[in-house]
Design a protein around this motif. Structure first.
Motif, PDB file in Angstrom:
ATOM      1  N   GLU A 148      44.993  50.726   6.826  1.00 19.35           N
ATOM      2  CA  GLU A 148      45.501  49.596   7.005  1.00 19.35           C
ATOM      3  C   GLU A 148      46.213  48.841   8.600  1.00 19.35           C
ATOM      4  OE1 GLU A 148      45.738  47.167   2.578  1.00 19.35           O
ATOM      5  OE2 GLU A 148      46.975  48.482   3.425  1.00 19.35           O
TER       6      GLU A 148
ATOM      7  N   PRO B  90      41.676  46.963   6.980  1.00 21.12           N
ATOM      8  CA  PRO B  90      41.341  47.847   6.448  1.00 21.12           C
ATOM      9  C   PRO B  90      40.604  48.629   7.813  1.00 21.12           C
ATOM     10  CG  PRO B  90      40.577  46.694   5.128  1.00 21.12           C
ATOM     11  CD  PRO B  90      40.727  45.957   5.694  1.00 21.12           C
TER      12      PRO B  90
ATOM     13  N   HIS C  73      38.072  42.928   4.043  1.00 16.76           N
ATOM     14  CA  HIS C  73      38.816  43.331   3.477  1.00 16.76           C
ATOM     15  C   HIS C  73      38.402  43.638   2.225  1.00 16.76           C
ATOM     16  CE1 HIS C  73      42.186  41.681   5.522  1.00 16.76           C
ATOM     17  NE2 HIS C  73      41.703  40.162   6.228  1.00 16.76           N
TER      18      HIS C  73
END
Length: 210
Positions: A37, A47, A68
């Motif tokens: 992340e 990410p 996400h």
């Protein structure tokens, strides 16, 4: 990693994918180095998948900013909806594939400092969680040392001038002599070297020695 050059002379970085030849899809033969992340400052945490490729004597690191909900989905689905993807680092091959991935990951992360920073490790395999944590710790410690050494040069002539002009100079942390300052009349920052009494602005493409 003994006998490996952590700062290869032939290292090429494009962390923001400004070069057209690097803004292409991740090759099918690139393998996952790690999923992490990353913090985009005050904007978001997303990410990011980093892929490693060894090809014709060259090691390459490819990055893809993911949605996400992408982690856990098949690779094809992740990349099909990625914000952007491309080659962010390359250098001559060294050591094992894991060693090559670590060298490029370290260089990429250092080049992004102050703009994008890893916030969490999600999975390997080439870059393990232990390696990920160690590299981030080493880079943060190096940054802190550079800031301390730069602060000792706070009375360098060019820093004094920048302060008098209200340009808010502050140590960048990239090296013991690297400083940031406001670019006059602009909304971005320029770089100053307290050792050489030089400044340069990548946005304005201007620089000079004072």
């Amino acid at each position: 990693m003994p006998n490996l050059n952590q700062h290869p002379d032939d290292l090429r970085l494009d962390p923001w994918l400004k070069q057209p030849e690097n803004r292409v899809s991740v090759p099918d033969d690139a393998e996952l180095a790690c999923l992490q992340e990353i913090s985009l400052g005050a904007v978001d945490v997303i990410p990011e998948a980093l892929y490693f490729r060894r090809h014709d004597g060259q090691d390459e690191l490819w990055a893809a900013g993911l949605r996400h909900g992408a982690p856990g989905k098949p690779r094809e689905e992740q990349l099909a909806t990625a914000y952007q993807q491309g080659r962010v680092a390359r250098a001559g091959s060294q050591g094992t594939r894991a060693a090559g991935a670590e060298i490029l990951f370290r260089a990429l992360t250092a080049s992004r400092h102050g703009h994008v920073w890893p916030k969490g490790f999600l999975e390997g395999p080439l870059i393990t969680e232990t390696t990920h944590r160690r590299i981030l710790g080493e880079l943060e410690a190096e940054h802190d040392r550079n800031v301390q050494e730069a602060e000792a040069q706070a009375e360098a002539a060019i820093i004094i001038v920048a302060r008098r002009l209200g340009l808010r100079p502050e140590p960048a942390g990239d090296s013991p002599s690297a400083w940031y300052a406001d670019c006059p009349g602009k909304s971005h920052r320029l770089m100053i070297s307290s050792n050489s009494n030089q400044f340069g602005c990548g946005y304005c493409r201007k620089g000079r020695r004072c």
